[in-house]
Scaffold this motif. Structure first.
Motif, short mmCIF file in Angstrom:
data_model
loop_
_atom_site.label_atom_id
_atom_site.label_comp_id
_atom_site.label_asym_id
_atom_site.label_seq_id
_atom_site.Cartn_x
_atom_site.Cartn_y
_atom_site.Cartn_z
N ALA A 1 17.94 -33.64 61.59
CA ALA A 1 17.23 -32.95 60.52
C ALA A 1 16.34 -33.94 59.77
CB ALA A 1 18.22 -32.28 59.56
N ARG A 2 16.87 -35.14 59.48
CA ARG A 2 16.06 -36.17 58.82
C ARG A 2 14.83 -36.49 59.66
NH1 ARG A 2 21.07 -38.69 57.41
NH2 ARG A 2 21.00 -39.97 59.30
N TYR A 3 15.07 -36.63 60.94
CA TYR A 3 13.99 -36.98 61.86
C TYR A 3 12.91 -35.90 61.89
CZ TYR A 3 11.81 -37.30 66.52
OH TYR A 3 10.93 -37.34 67.56
N LEU A 4 13.33 -34.64 62.04
CA LEU A 4 12.36 -33.55 62.14
C LEU A 4 11.56 -33.39 60.86
CD1 LEU A 4 13.99 -30.61 64.13
CD2 LEU A 4 12.34 -32.31 64.92
N ILE A 5 12.21 -33.54 59.71
CA ILE A 5 11.48 -33.42 58.44
C ILE A 5 10.40 -34.50 58.35
CG2 ILE A 5 11.69 -33.67 55.94
CD1 ILE A 5 14.50 -32.37 56.23
N GLU A 6 10.76 -35.73 58.70
CA GLU A 6 9.77 -36.82 58.66
C GLU A 6 8.67 -36.56 59.68
OE1 GLU A 6 9.23 -39.51 56.79
OE2 GLU A 6 10.93 -39.13 55.48
N ASP A 7 9.04 -36.13 60.87
CA ASP A 7 8.04 -35.91 61.91
C ASP A 7 7.11 -34.76 61.53
OD1 ASP A 7 7.28 -37.15 64.36
OD2 ASP A 7 7.87 -35.34 65.44
N TYR A 8 7.65 -33.76 60.86
CA TYR A 8 6.84 -32.63 60.44
C TYR A 8 5.79 -33.06 59.42
CZ TYR A 8 5.79 -27.78 59.15
OH TYR A 8 5.18 -26.57 58.93
N THR A 9 6.16 -34.00 58.54
CA THR A 9 5.18 -34.50 57.56
C THR A 9 4.08 -35.31 58.24
OG1 THR A 9 6.28 -36.62 57.07
CG2 THR A 9 7.03 -34.69 55.84
N PHE A 10 4.37 -35.77 59.46
CA PHE A 10 3.45 -36.62 60.20
C PHE A 10 2.46 -35.83 61.05
CE2 PHE A 10 2.94 -38.67 64.45
CZ PHE A 10 2.03 -39.67 64.09
N VAL A 11 2.81 -34.60 61.39
CA VAL A 11 2.00 -33.84 62.34
C VAL A 11 0.56 -33.64 61.87
CG1 VAL A 11 1.72 -31.56 63.38
CG2 VAL A 11 3.93 -32.68 63.47
#
Length: 243
Positions: free
Chosen positions: A56-66
């Protein structure tokens, strides 16, 4: 390749005459390149041992990066020297803003991440540094600069994606689909095209520009490894000033 190589591209060719320019970039990025491609976080995706909190931490950070990745691709589409290269980059941009966005939304729901959490999340320091390097290189730098940073990000994902695709798929769809997205033939072809583009352009650049690209790839590799480490542990690792 895990041994650090500090020489020029010409020095590298003297030791490996058949080597590609992108092989040299990866060699110059050690040990960070191997650390990013083999981080325990990536292995846990395929082993089905990923803690939900870490993913979940990873996906949240990755989502901010998209969004920043999409902007990077936009810069590169504008700077690409020909219609064929513009088409390649634009095609990947279209995929990023459709299929991957749908994946994020379904995965957040499965992991119990509230909509307001991921929609209002601010980038952590590692993600911010990673995005800044991509955007600055693609927006203010040369076509080769931006392409080098993009290659590091996508080639790393292809490397671990192909490795984890050799294992039985994990039960959680968000893990299985993330592997498939980064092992599918279309993604392999796109990463192969970026490598070929840099292999074509890199050898003709000045030695100073080649060195700059190697520095960019090395910095990106260090940040990629730190990105995985932050998601895995929940702690931001120390980064060397000039890795």
């Amino acid at each position: 390749m895990s041994d650090t190589f500090n020489g020029s591209f010409q020095d590298f060719l003297a030791t490996a005459p058949e080597a590609r320019f992108t092989d040299w970039l990866a060699a110059r990025a050690e040990p960070y390149w191997t650390s990013a491609c083999t981080h325990p976080f990536t292995a846990a995706i395929g082993d089905d041992t990923m803690p939900e909190a870490a993913y979940a931490r990873y996906l949240i950070e990755d989502y901010t990066f998209v969004t920043d990745l999409a902007s990077t691709l936009g810069y590169l589409v504008a700077k690409a020297p020909g219609m064929r290269s513009k088409s390649r980059l634009a095609g990947f941009l279209a995929l990023l803003t459709s299929e991957e966005n749908d994946y994020f939304l379904r995965s957040f729901k499965a992991l119990g991440v509230r909509t307001e959490t991921y929609e209002t999340a601010a980038q952590g320091p590692v993600t911010r540094a990673f995005s800044d390097l991509l955007l600055t290189s693609a927006g203010k730098g040369s076509y080769e600069d931006g392409l080098t940073c993009l290659l590091c990000a996508e080639w790393c994902y292809l490397t671990w994606g192909l490795r984890e695709a050799q294992k039985p798929r994990p039960a959680a769809f968000y893990l299985a689909e993330w592997i498939d997205l980064h092992a599918v033939a279309g993604f392999q072809a796109f990463v192969g095209w970026i490598r070929s583009e840099l292999d074509r352009l890199g050898p003709g650049l000045s030695a100073e520009h080649q060195q700059h690209l190697a520095d960019l790839f090395r910095r990106m590799s260090a940040l990629e490894a730190a990105f995985f480490e932050t998601a895995w542990t929940g702690q931001v690792p120390d980064l060397p000033d000039n890795p």
